[in-house]
Design a protein around this motif. Structure first.
Motif, PDB file in Angstrom:
ATOM      1  N   ARG A 127       0.843  -1.198   0.254  1.00 14.85           N
ATOM      2  CA  ARG A 127      -0.026  -0.028  -0.141  1.00 14.85           C
ATOM      3  C   ARG A 127       0.791   1.175  -0.001  1.00 14.85           C
ATOM      4  O   ARG A 127       1.979   1.403   0.964  1.00 14.85           O
ATOM      5  CB  ARG A 127      -0.856  -0.035   1.317  1.00 14.85           C
ATOM      6  N   SER A 136      -8.573  -2.669   4.456  1.00 15.09           N
ATOM      7  CA  SER A 136      -9.103  -3.867   3.688  1.00 15.09           C
ATOM      8  C   SER A 136      -7.970  -4.802   3.591  1.00 15.09           C
ATOM      9  O   SER A 136      -6.807  -4.465   3.422  1.00 15.09           O
ATOM     10  CB  SER A 136      -9.760  -3.476   2.602  1.00 15.09           C
ATOM     11  N   GLU A 143     -16.798  -1.019   1.656  1.00 11.81           N
ATOM     12  CA  GLU A 143     -16.353  -0.479   2.794  1.00 11.81           C
ATOM     13  C   GLU A 143     -17.205   0.670   3.306  1.00 11.81           C
ATOM     14  O   GLU A 143     -18.095   0.928   2.850  1.00 11.81           O
ATOM     15  CB  GLU A 143     -14.743   0.174   2.506  1.00 11.81           C
ATOM     16  N   HIS A 147      -8.514   1.094  -7.745  1.00 16.59           N
ATOM     17  CA  HIS A 147      -8.705   0.197  -6.833  1.00 16.59           C
ATOM     18  C   HIS A 147      -9.718  -0.797  -7.150  1.00 16.59           C
ATOM     19  O   HIS A 147     -10.516  -1.001  -8.170  1.00 16.59           O
ATOM     20  CB  HIS A 147      -9.589   1.226  -5.613  1.00 16.59           C
TER      21      HIS A 147
END
Ligand code: AMP
Ligand code: MG
Length: 349
Positions: free
Chosen positions: A60, A145, A182, A236
């Motif tokens: 990330r 996540s 999310e 994403h």
């Protein structure tokens, strides 16, 4: 690294088993766990080194901030320098639940959690497993996540393992997540609270509760603007094959989608179609379908969305055509994820 596997009941998790997972968190290790939205990849949120390993395991970008998860409302005051009235109203209305509140941070929150921002996102999840685990760990848990960065979020422990087996210390399995997308992220540091990411708590609900909500321009896909929610600028949720999203009025969307599919098939392409149950029955036989649910049941679509996107991991296709849905209610969150998954390759009907 061996990834330990714990399995617990969603409503009545075994305390001893969760205790083992909590022990790993206390030791600075990485534990993936279920929430009502998606599976999170947890680490002690006040331990810089532990948090650094989250970024490594996921690949990330370091400027993409993490959400801190707490077990009780009162714990927000340990993390927030100031709790604006709007934040209190939102907490009372929607915590525990799929809502992340962005507030000014206290110094105890490490830079690595916030990507250097002076604000922090905090959430009190509804999932009993998540709350018990956080409580047993005795510290706020930083948890994005539990997927490899850029991939669809995991809504099952199996999906976590596909991405992260061997890279994390443990996963706690309590079955599939109910909501499937999310949390909603709302910045409460602005005079009028700003929606930064649509999610499980809908825009309509926020407006009803707060009276007024700003919508961050980044949600319309304006990439020239500096995003206030850094995560919003990255592609994403994407499957491996390129995806094209069809948006607009439903019957027009379906007609355009079917036309485009026939053209691609005629060119000899292997075609995937991410569609509603209704549209699936109209697809040519050569298409590899992935069905996200019935058009009128947006809850079902949200629950299935990431699983449907991930189904193309096992089927090699050249292109995926996706059917857009109405942006009402949870539809806004679904469409936001589909737009990002498509890398904004959008056809408007
Ligand atoms: P993930 O948990 O992977 O869904 O990512 C969390 C997302 O929450 C980030 O990508 C940001 O978009 C948002 N977020 C977390 N903390 C903040 C913050 N302090 N300010 C704005 N957005 C935030
Ligand atoms: Mg994520």
């Amino acid at each position: 690294m061996h990834t330990e596997y714990f399995i617990v009941d969603k409503d009545n998790p075994d305390k001893e088993i969760l205790g083992q997972a909590a022990e790993l968190l206390k030791q600075g290790k990485l534990v993936a766990f279920p929430t009502e939205t998606v599976y999170g990849l947890g680490a002690n949120g006040l331990d810089e080194e532990a948090v650094a390993t989250i970024f490594q395991a996921k690949g990330r970008p370091s400027d993409n901030p993490l959400i801190l998860h707490i077990a009780h409302k009162e714990e927000l005051s340990q993390l927030a320098a100031h709790i604006p009235n709007n934040a209190k109203v939102l907490m009372d209305a929607y915590w525990p639940g799929p809502l992340t509140i962005v507030v000014r941070r206290k110094a105890v929150v490490p830079d690595i959690v916030t990507g250097g921002l002076e604000t922090v996102g905090v959430r009190l999840p509804d999932s009993i497993v998540a709350r018990k685990l956080i409580e047993l760990a005795g510290t706020p848990i930083a948890a994005p996540s539990a997927n490899t960065s850029g991939r669809p979020s995991p809504t099952s422990a199996q999906a976590v393992l596909v991405d992260l087996e061997g890279k994390i210390d443990a996963v706690v399995d309590s079955g599939n997540c109910q909501i499937g997308v999310e949390s909603t992220v709302v910045d409460c540091t602005t005079p009028v609270p700003t929606l930064l990411r649509p999610g499980g708590i809908t825009l309509e609900m926020l407006i009803e509760t707060l009276g007024e909500v700003e919508i961050d321009p980044i949600l319309s896909g304006s990439f020239e603007l500096a995003p206030r929610s850094p995560g919003m600028k990255y592609t994403h949720y994407a499957p491996e094959a390129p995806m094209v999203l069809f948006e607009g009025e439903s019957s027009q969307v379906v007609n355009l989608l079917l036309q485009e599919i026939n053209t691609a098939l005629a060119e000899g392409k292997r075609v995937g179609a991410l569609v509603s149950t209704e549209t699936a029955s109209r697809l040519p036989a050569a298409v590899i379908p992935s069905i996200y649910g019935r058009r009128e049941n947006v809850d079902e679509i949200a629950t299935n969305l990431y699983m449907a996107l991930r189904s193309y991991d096992d089927h090699s296709v050249d292109v995926i055509y996706a059917e857009g849905i109405s942006e009402e209610g949870l539809g806004l969150a679904v469409m936001n994820r589909l737009r990002k998954a498509s890398g904004y390759r959008i056809v408007k009907g």
